[in-house]
Structure formats: C-alpha cells, structure tokens
Write a protein that holds these residues in place. Structure first.
Motif, PDB file in Angstrom:
ATOM      1  N   GLY A  91      40.633  50.718  43.394  1.00 33.05           N
ATOM      2  CA  GLY A  91      41.261  49.765  44.305  1.00 33.05           C
ATOM      3  C   GLY A  91      40.657  48.378  44.187  1.00 33.05           C
ATOM      4  O   GLY A  91      41.368  47.372  44.231  1.00 33.05           O
ATOM      5  N   LEU A  92      39.343  48.318  44.029  1.00 31.81           N
ATOM      6  CA  LEU A  92      38.679  47.022  43.881  1.00 31.81           C
ATOM      7  C   LEU A  92      39.127  46.326  42.604  1.00 31.81           C
ATOM      8  O   LEU A  92      39.419  45.125  42.607  1.00 31.81           O
ATOM      9  N   SER A  98      44.910  41.505  41.119  1.00 33.21           N
ATOM     10  CA  SER A  98      46.063  40.956  41.848  1.00 33.21           C
ATOM     11  C   SER A  98      45.764  39.553  42.378  1.00 33.21           C
ATOM     12  O   SER A  98      46.660  38.707  42.443  1.00 33.21           O
ATOM     13  N   TRP A  99      44.508  39.270  42.744  1.00 33.75           N
ATOM     14  CA  TRP A  99      44.140  37.913  43.155  1.00 33.75           C
ATOM     15  C   TRP A  99      44.302  36.944  41.988  1.00 33.75           C
ATOM     16  O   TRP A  99      44.813  35.840  42.152  1.00 33.75           O
ATOM     17  N   ILE A 100      43.827  37.370  40.813  1.00 36.67           N
ATOM     18  CA  ILE A 100      43.914  36.523  39.619  1.00 36.67           C
ATOM     19  C   ILE A 100      45.379  36.222  39.293  1.00 36.67           C
ATOM     20  O   ILE A 100      45.747  35.075  39.028  1.00 36.67           O
ATOM     21  N   ILE A 101      46.214  37.254  39.342  1.00 39.52           N
ATOM     22  CA  ILE A 101      47.632  37.074  39.037  1.00 39.52           C
ATOM     23  C   ILE A 101      48.287  36.152  40.061  1.00 39.52           C
ATOM     24  O   ILE A 101      49.047  35.240  39.710  1.00 39.52           O
ATOM     25  N   ALA A 102      48.001  36.370  41.349  1.00 36.80           N
ATOM     26  CA  ALA A 102      48.590  35.532  42.397  1.00 36.80           C
ATOM     27  C   ALA A 102      48.165  34.074  42.243  1.00 36.80           C
ATOM     28  O   ALA A 102      48.968  33.157  42.439  1.00 36.80           O
ATOM     29  N   PHE A 103      46.916  33.854  41.868  1.00 37.06           N
ATOM     30  CA  PHE A 103      46.423  32.485  41.671  1.00 37.06           C
ATOM     31  C   PHE A 103      47.126  31.832  40.492  1.00 37.06           C
ATOM     32  O   PHE A 103      47.472  30.655  40.539  1.00 37.06           O
ATOM     33  N   THR A 115      47.994  40.248  48.827  1.00 40.83           N
ATOM     34  CA  THR A 115      47.703  40.383  50.258  1.00 40.83           C
ATOM     35  C   THR A 115      47.664  41.853  50.663  1.00 40.83           C
ATOM     36  O   THR A 115      46.735  42.295  51.358  1.00 40.83           O
ATOM     37  N   TYR A 116      48.665  42.612  50.227  1.00 38.20           N
ATOM     38  CA  TYR A 116      48.691  44.044  50.533  1.00 38.20           C
ATOM     39  C   TYR A 116      47.445  44.732  49.976  1.00 38.20           C
ATOM     40  O   TYR A 116      46.797  45.511  50.674  1.00 38.20           O
ATOM     41  N   ASN A 117      47.124  44.450  48.716  1.00 35.67           N
ATOM     42  CA  ASN A 117      45.957  45.077  48.089  1.00 35.67           C
ATOM     43  C   ASN A 117      44.676  44.722  48.833  1.00 35.67           C
ATOM     44  O   ASN A 117      43.791  45.567  49.005  1.00 35.67           O
ATOM     45  N   THR A 118      44.572  43.474  49.280  1.00 38.34           N
ATOM     46  CA  THR A 118      43.370  43.028  49.996  1.00 38.34           C
ATOM     47  C   THR A 118      43.218  43.778  51.322  1.00 38.34           C
ATOM     48  O   THR A 118      42.133  44.295  51.623  1.00 38.34           O
ATOM     49  N   PHE A 119      44.294  43.847  52.095  1.00 37.88           N
ATOM     50  CA  PHE A 119      44.216  44.546  53.384  1.00 37.88           C
ATOM     51  C   PHE A 119      43.988  46.045  53.194  1.00 37.88           C
ATOM     52  O   PHE A 119      43.220  46.664  53.938  1.00 37.88           O
ATOM     53  N   SER A 120      44.623  46.621  52.196  1.00 34.63           N
ATOM     54  CA  SER A 120      44.444  48.045  51.916  1.00 34.63           C
ATOM     55  C   SER A 120      42.997  48.333  51.512  1.00 34.63           C
ATOM     56  O   SER A 120      42.388  49.297  51.979  1.00 34.63           O
ATOM     57  N   ALA A 190      50.462  42.540  30.104  1.00 31.29           N
ATOM     58  CA  ALA A 190      51.258  42.535  31.328  1.00 31.29           C
ATOM     59  C   ALA A 190      50.397  43.060  32.465  1.00 31.29           C
ATOM     60  O   ALA A 190      49.753  44.098  32.329  1.00 31.29           O
ATOM     61  N   PRO A 191      50.330  42.363  33.579  1.00 31.47           N
ATOM     62  CA  PRO A 191      49.487  42.803  34.699  1.00 31.47           C
ATOM     63  C   PRO A 191      50.139  43.896  35.526  1.00 31.47           C
ATOM     64  O   PRO A 191      51.346  44.043  35.535  1.00 31.47           O
ATOM     65  N   ILE A 192      49.318  44.621  36.223  1.00 31.89           N
ATOM     66  CA  ILE A 192      49.813  45.590  37.208  1.00 31.89           C
ATOM     67  C   ILE A 192      49.976  44.830  38.518  1.00 31.89           C
ATOM     68  O   ILE A 192      49.076  44.148  38.969  1.00 31.89           O
ATOM     69  N   VAL A 193      51.156  44.965  39.134  1.00 33.58           N
ATOM     70  CA  VAL A 193      51.368  44.280  40.403  1.00 33.58           C
ATOM     71  C   VAL A 193      51.426  45.245  41.575  1.00 33.58           C
ATOM     72  O   VAL A 193      51.361  44.823  42.707  1.00 33.58           O
ATOM     73  N   ALA A 194      51.594  46.529  41.304  1.00 31.93           N
ATOM     74  CA  ALA A 194      51.644  47.487  42.411  1.00 31.93           C
ATOM     75  C   ALA A 194      50.237  47.762  42.906  1.00 31.93           C
ATOM     76  O   ALA A 194      49.307  47.801  42.114  1.00 31.93           O
ATOM     77  N   GLY A 195      50.103  47.943  44.169  1.00 29.35           N
ATOM     78  CA  GLY A 195      48.784  48.152  44.763  1.00 29.35           C
ATOM     79  C   GLY A 195      48.500  49.592  45.086  1.00 29.35           C
ATOM     80  O   GLY A 195      49.139  50.497  44.595  1.00 29.35           O
TER      81      GLY A 195
END
Length: 196
Positions: A91-92, A98-103, A115-120, A190-195
C-alpha cells in the motif's frame, strides 16, 4: 452496511486486477519498478478478495453452528496478522507512486486516486498502530487456551482457504485482463492508478 463494505472491497480488488492485468505483460517485459508495482497491485487484490471469501465462509460456519465465536475471532485475527505487513508495504509503494503520478499529470482522476490511496493507507496504519495487531495477537492466543486442537485447525483451514481463494481469483482475473493494452516503447512505463 457490512454487505456494502464487502461489495466495495470486492469491487476494488477486481479493479486492481483489471489495472494490473493491463500492465502485466508490459511489466514483465520492462521489469524494474513497473514490475514491483504490478506485484503490489496483485497483492492488494489477493488480500481484498481473501477478506471477502474469509468473511463469507466464516459467517456461514458461524451461523450454521459449526464455528464458535472464539474460533471466528481467532480466524479473523490470524488472517489479519498474516496480511497486515504485506498490505501496508504494498500500500505504501502504491500510495507514493500515486502521489508522483498525480503531481505529474494533475488530472482529476489521478488526484482522486492519490487521495483515496492516502486515506486508505492512513486508515490501515492507524488501525494497526491503535491496537489492531495486539488485539489480533490476543485473539489468536485465545485459541490456544483450550487443550483441544480442533479450534486451531478450523481457524487455520479457514484462513488458508480464504488466502488461497483470494490468490487464485487474482491470478485468474489478471490472466483474463493481461495483454489488453499495447506495450509501449522500452523506457516508458504505464503507472498503476488503482489503489488499495
């Protein structure tokens, strides 16, 4: 409420398989970090599926009178102890990616995923640190209070079936969705976007 949570967990695990399947061949060809991410997503899916399978099987055994409450708690605790470290570790990695991809992309979908991954991830760490691990150790220890071996065996079999079922379902679904995306040129991933 519990049915909704089980359905949500099952759906997220299925989505992980769909995403991981899409990059499975690519990650195998490219290796490196993309392969690590693919395995992280697969691990998260297997854990999610096994939680649903274990709960349903445990509930059926409990409701039919074949599993006492102490054994049900012990089985759930044993499952938790076996999956919490892999869940937090993978998960980490997924959360940071996911932070890197979002940035980089600044897209709504990628920011939502981060955001979902962070809260989870925060919730899972909080639960583990707030006594989840120690409570689980106590529930597993309660199984050993009696001199009777059958409660321990029943809990171990239930957990083994749940984990094996989760791994098998993940394997089947990733295989089903593998190869649905074309491979990019070497050097791009290709990045993974699912959390989780």
């Amino acid at each position: 409420m519990i049915v909704f949570l089980l359905a949500l967990n099952f759906g997220i695990s299925w989505l992980n398989c769909w995403v991981v399947g899409g990059i499975w061949a690519e990650s195998r060809a490219l290796g490196g970090f993309s392969r690590v991410l693919a395995w992280c997503g697969a691990t998260q899916a297997a854990i999610g599926f096994s939680s649903v399978i274990g709960f349903v099987l445990g509930y059926v055994l409990f409701a039919s009178g074949h599993m006492p409450p102490k054994v049900a708690h012990g089985a759930a605790a044993l499952w938790y102890l076996l999956v919490i470290i892999p869940a937090l570790g993978t998960g980490l990695i997924i959360t940071i990616e996911s932070w890197i991809i979002a940035f980089r992309t600044r897209s709504i979908l990628d920011m939502g995923s981060a955001t979902y991954n962070t809260f989870s991830m925060a919730y899972n760490v909080y639960q583990a640190a707030d006594g989840g691990i120690f409570d689980a150790l106590g529930d597993v220890g309660d199984l050993f209070d009696d001199n009777d071996a059958w409660p321990i065996m029943l809990a171990v079999v239930l957990v083994a079936v749940a984990l094996a079922g989760g791994i098998w379902l993940t394997y089947v679904l990733i295989g089903k969705y593998a190869g649905r995306l074309p491979l990019p040129a070497r050097g791009a991933s290709a990045p993974i976007v699912a959390g989780h």
